[in-house]
Design an enzyme around this catalytic site. Structure first.
Site, PDB file in Angstrom:
ATOM      1  N   ASP A 104       0.848  -1.178   0.000  1.00 29.33           N
ATOM      2  CA  ASP A 104       0.000   0.000   0.000  1.00 29.33           C
ATOM      3  C   ASP A 104       0.893   1.240   0.000  1.00 29.33           C
ATOM      4  O   ASP A 104       1.820   1.346   0.809  1.00 29.33           O
ATOM      5  CB  ASP A 104      -0.881  -0.020   1.255  1.00 29.33           C
ATOM      6  CG  ASP A 104      -1.950   1.059   1.250  1.00 29.33           C
ATOM      7  OD1 ASP A 104      -1.673   2.179   0.783  1.00 29.33           O
ATOM      8  OD2 ASP A 104      -3.064   0.797   1.736  1.00 29.33           O
ATOM      9  N   ASP A 126      -5.425   7.558 -11.174  1.00 27.14           N
ATOM     10  CA  ASP A 126      -6.833   7.924 -11.056  1.00 27.14           C
ATOM     11  C   ASP A 126      -6.893   9.269 -10.334  1.00 27.14           C
ATOM     12  O   ASP A 126      -6.350   9.406  -9.231  1.00 27.14           O
ATOM     13  CB  ASP A 126      -7.570   6.846 -10.243  1.00 27.14           C
ATOM     14  CG  ASP A 126      -9.083   7.065 -10.198  1.00 27.14           C
ATOM     15  OD1 ASP A 126      -9.528   8.227 -10.217  1.00 27.14           O
ATOM     16  OD2 ASP A 126      -9.808   6.061 -10.121  1.00 27.14           O
ATOM     17  N   THR A 202       4.072   5.433 -21.514  1.00 29.52           N
ATOM     18  CA  THR A 202       3.352   4.254 -21.058  1.00 29.52           C
ATOM     19  C   THR A 202       2.392   3.808 -22.159  1.00 29.52           C
ATOM     20  O   THR A 202       2.037   4.569 -23.063  1.00 29.52           O
ATOM     21  CB  THR A 202       2.537   4.532 -19.780  1.00 29.52           C
ATOM     22  OG1 THR A 202       1.451   5.419 -20.096  1.00 29.52           O
ATOM     23  CG2 THR A 202       3.405   5.175 -18.706  1.00 29.52           C
ATOM     24  N   TYR A 204      -0.744   3.242 -21.781  1.00 30.03           N
ATOM     25  CA  TYR A 204      -1.957   4.045 -21.669  1.00 30.03           C
ATOM     26  C   TYR A 204      -1.756   5.432 -22.265  1.00 30.03           C
ATOM     27  O   TYR A 204      -2.659   6.001 -22.869  1.00 30.03           O
ATOM     28  CB  TYR A 204      -2.395   4.158 -20.210  1.00 30.03           C
ATOM     29  CG  TYR A 204      -3.072   2.914 -19.707  1.00 30.03           C
ATOM     30  CD1 TYR A 204      -4.185   2.393 -20.365  1.00 30.03           C
ATOM     31  CD2 TYR A 204      -2.602   2.246 -18.587  1.00 30.03           C
ATOM     32  CE1 TYR A 204      -4.803   1.237 -19.915  1.00 30.03           C
ATOM     33  CE2 TYR A 204      -3.216   1.092 -18.129  1.00 30.03           C
ATOM     34  CZ  TYR A 204      -4.321   0.600 -18.797  1.00 30.03           C
ATOM     35  OH  TYR A 204      -4.926  -0.547 -18.342  1.00 30.03           O
TER      36      TYR A 204
END
Length: 265
Positions: A104, A126, A202, A204
């Site tokens: 995390d 995000d 990347t 994306y």
């Protein structure tokens, strides 16, 4: 859980470049490389240590490591099935300057000592438009990064989200931080900046460019202040939809030449 995911998790256990430390293991064992990444794990005592947060499939981490063997790179994500792709490339090619940590991001200071990290890359996160504390760029995140960054450490953000770019600009202004480099159109008006940052994209990023989206980039150093504040107002929300990014899995692309790629798009 699908057989494909189970297979990937089994692979991760065999990849020496992957370190898996969920909270329970971290509490029980601690982390052995904190503070000694360069001298211990990588055995490159003079190398800048650069991390990518929310590295996803890891192609950017691997690409940076391929382009700059003088540095050491660590990709961090909590999703093992994502890390598998980039980690597989690093494992197959026996790359000695790259690692992946599955954990995390809120636990970063359990993995890195004060001043240990030279740079942080945040690539296409995000924007979390409704959850300020969940953003990888926020006053809360700044406090976390401040605990691990070197005094002259740099944070880089790449995003296709107008909201996140404007929010980041407002956040820096609210904390009296002047950006080092910034542009709202990296491959248009901001092309000069491409000569000053790593020459890779990347998967994306390629998708967003092919759809006509402008890529935004901004970098900065954190001030030495004890705390950070949020902007008084937030920008208008954009049309970002996180589930759209999961509808197709792009190929893993490493070390793309940007000029050639722009022509192909």
């Amino acid at each position: 859980m699908s057989k494909n995911k189970l297979s990937k998790f089994a692979d991760l256990e065999t990849f020496s470049c992957v370190l898996q430390y969920p909270y329970a293991r971290l509490e029980a064992e601690g982390f052995p490389h904190r503070g000694v990444w360069r001298t211990g794990y990588f055995q490159k005592p003079d190398a800048p240590l650069i991390i990518e947060l929310g590295c996803g499939r890891g192609e950017y981490t691997v690409a940076l490591a391929s382009l700059h063997s003088e540095n050491v790179y660590i990709g961090i994500d909590r999703k093992g099935a994502r890390i598998w792709a980039g980690a597989g490339v690093a494992h197959r090619d026996q790359m000695s300057n790259v690692a992946f940590v599955r954990t995390d991001i809120n636990l970063l200071d359990r993995f890195f000592a004060p001043g240990e990290v030279s740079e942080i890359w945040i690539t296409f996160p995000d924007p979390q438009m409704s959850k300020t504390r969940a953003r990888l760029v926020s006053s809360y995140a700044f406090r976390l990064y401040h605990r691990i960054l070197a005094p002259q450490g740099i944070i880089h953000l790449k995003t296709d989200s107008p909201f996140l770019y404007q929010y980041t600009s407002d956040l820096l202004a609210s904390n009296k931080i002047t950006p080092i480099l910034h542009t709202d159109d990296l491959y248009g008006a901001g092309q000069e900046i491409l000569r000053q940052i790593p020459n890779t994209q990347t998967a994306y990023e390629i998708q967003w460019l092919s759809r006509g989206k402008a890529i935004k980039y901004i970098s900065w150093q954190l001030s030495h202040q004890a705390d950070f504040v949020e902007p008084e107002n937030e920008p208008e929300h954009d049309d970002y939809h996180s589930n759209a990014r999961g509808t197709a899995t792009p190929p893993l692309i490493v070390g793309i030449d940007q000029q050639q790629n722009s022509r192909e798009l």
